[in-house]
Design a protein around this motif. Structure first.
Motif, PDB file in Angstrom:
ATOM      1  N   PRO A  26       0.935  -1.370   0.210  1.00 21.97           N
ATOM      2  CA  PRO A  26      -0.594  -0.035  -0.258  1.00 21.97           C
ATOM      3  C   PRO A  26       0.355   1.339  -0.052  1.00 21.97           C
ATOM      4  O   PRO A  26      -0.049   2.129  -0.550  1.00 21.97           O
ATOM      5  N   ALA A  27       2.020   1.007   0.308  1.00 25.69           N
ATOM      6  CA  ALA A  27       2.969   2.343   0.485  1.00 25.69           C
ATOM      7  C   ALA A  27       3.458   2.527  -0.499  1.00 25.69           C
ATOM      8  O   ALA A  27       4.287   3.721  -0.862  1.00 25.69           O
ATOM      9  N   GLU A  28       3.941   1.825  -1.561  1.00 21.52           N
ATOM     10  CA  GLU A  28       4.444   1.410  -2.519  1.00 21.52           C
ATOM     11  C   GLU A  28       4.166   2.961  -3.723  1.00 21.52           C
ATOM     12  O   GLU A  28       2.701   2.623  -4.409  1.00 21.52           O
ATOM     13  N   ARG A  29       4.281   3.814  -4.519  1.00 28.92           N
ATOM     14  CA  ARG A  29       3.682   4.148  -5.133  1.00 28.92           C
ATOM     15  C   ARG A  29       4.489   4.726  -6.534  1.00 28.92           C
ATOM     16  O   ARG A  29       5.318   4.339  -6.485  1.00 28.92           O
ATOM     17  N   ASN A  30       4.293   5.714  -7.261  1.00 27.01           N
ATOM     18  CA  ASN A  30       4.902   6.461  -8.664  1.00 27.01           C
ATOM     19  C   ASN A  30       5.396   4.956  -9.596  1.00 27.01           C
ATOM     20  O   ASN A  30       6.698   5.080 -10.035  1.00 27.01           O
ATOM     21  N   LEU A  31       4.473   3.551  -9.924  1.00 28.66           N
ATOM     22  CA  LEU A  31       4.413   3.218 -10.744  1.00 28.66           C
ATOM     23  C   LEU A  31       4.261   3.213 -11.374  1.00 28.66           C
ATOM     24  O   LEU A  31       2.953   4.288 -11.981  1.00 28.66           O
ATOM     25  N   PRO A  32       4.641   2.580 -13.048  1.00 28.61           N
ATOM     26  CA  PRO A  32       3.765   2.403 -14.468  1.00 28.61           C
ATOM     27  C   PRO A  32       1.588   2.481 -14.311  1.00 28.61           C
ATOM     28  O   PRO A  32       1.254   2.683 -14.902  1.00 28.61           O
ATOM     29  N   GLY A  33       1.718   1.395 -13.560  1.00 30.19           N
ATOM     30  CA  GLY A  33       0.375   1.325 -13.382  1.00 30.19           C
ATOM     31  C   GLY A  33       0.096   1.260 -11.648  1.00 30.19           C
ATOM     32  O   GLY A  33       0.457   2.109 -10.724  1.00 30.19           O
ATOM     33  N   PRO A  34      -1.511   1.514 -11.634  1.00 28.44           N
ATOM     34  CA  PRO A  34      -1.478   1.889  -9.789  1.00 28.44           C
ATOM     35  C   PRO A  34      -1.390   0.936  -8.794  1.00 28.44           C
ATOM     36  O   PRO A  34      -1.710  -0.368  -9.355  1.00 28.44           O
ATOM     37  N   ASN A  35      -1.734   0.780  -7.648  1.00 26.69           N
ATOM     38  CA  ASN A  35      -1.826   0.203  -6.711  1.00 26.69           C
ATOM     39  C   ASN A  35      -2.591  -0.978  -6.642  1.00 26.69           C
ATOM     40  O   ASN A  35      -3.323  -0.013  -7.066  1.00 26.69           O
ATOM     41  N   LEU A  36      -2.073  -2.301  -6.373  1.00 26.63           N
ATOM     42  CA  LEU A  36      -2.976  -3.195  -6.633  1.00 26.63           C
ATOM     43  C   LEU A  36      -3.836  -3.498  -5.243  1.00 26.63           C
ATOM     44  O   LEU A  36      -4.580  -4.131  -5.054  1.00 26.63           O
ATOM     45  N   SER A  37      -3.384  -3.213  -4.051  1.00 22.76           N
ATOM     46  CA  SER A  37      -4.098  -3.166  -2.318  1.00 22.76           C
ATOM     47  C   SER A  37      -4.594  -3.468  -2.979  1.00 22.76           C
ATOM     48  O   SER A  37      -4.956  -1.861  -2.661  1.00 22.76           O
ATOM     49  N   GLY A  38      -5.483  -3.695  -2.036  1.00 24.19           N
ATOM     50  CA  GLY A  38      -6.653  -3.774  -1.832  1.00 24.19           C
ATOM     51  C   GLY A  38      -7.700  -3.480  -3.218  1.00 24.19           C
ATOM     52  O   GLY A  38      -8.961  -3.034  -3.535  1.00 24.19           O
ATOM     53  N   VAL A  39      -7.265  -3.378  -4.222  1.00 18.55           N
ATOM     54  CA  VAL A  39      -7.893  -3.660  -5.400  1.00 18.55           C
ATOM     55  C   VAL A  39      -9.934  -4.377  -5.566  1.00 18.55           C
ATOM     56  O   VAL A  39      -9.880  -3.483  -6.182  1.00 18.55           O
ATOM     57  N   ILE A  40     -10.010  -5.428  -4.529  1.00 20.72           N
ATOM     58  CA  ILE A  40     -11.359  -6.088  -4.745  1.00 20.72           C
ATOM     59  C   ILE A  40     -12.320  -5.079  -4.128  1.00 20.72           C
ATOM     60  O   ILE A  40     -11.975  -5.154  -2.443  1.00 20.72           O
TER      61      ILE A  40
END
Length: 111
Positions: A26-40
């Motif tokens: 959840p703390a990791e940001r600034n990637l090419p795609g969105p963070n998927l923590s808690g996506v469901i």
């Protein structure tokens, strides 16, 4: 090894190529795609800090949310589900692999 351990390993293995653009931390940001923590359970196109393609912003505006079924359909053929999607993934043809990935993304305890 138990069946559940095998299933967790299968899901983790299926997520490996996704790690190039996405994180489950959840703390990791600034990637090419969105963070998927808690996506469901989250709105499609719902990570506030990410600039989604118009197709995903439209889905968000229509009130679509990620559930296991929607995610599995998406993973089979993302561009068919959301034409104009900026993500370059072709899709996962193998149903068992898609299901393992969806279970992995659905269960934070499996990571």
């Amino acid at each position: 090894m138990s069946a559940s351990a095998n299933a967790e390993e299968d899901g983790a293995r299926a997520f490996t190529p996704c790690r190039a653009c996405h994180s489950l931390d959840p703390a990791e940001r600034n990637l090419p795609g969105p963070n998927l923590s808690g996506v469901i359970g989250r709105d499609v196109g719902g990570a506030a800090e990410f600039d989604y393609s118009p197709a995903l912003r439209k889905a968000r505006d229509e009130g679509l949310r990620w559930d296991a079924k929607r995610l599995e359909t998406f993973l089979a053929d993302p561009a068919a589900m959301f034409p104009g999607l900026w993500m370059s993934m072709r899709g996962i043809e193998d149903a068992a692999e898609r299901q393992a990935l969806v279970r992995f993304l659905s269960d934070p305890a499996s990571r």
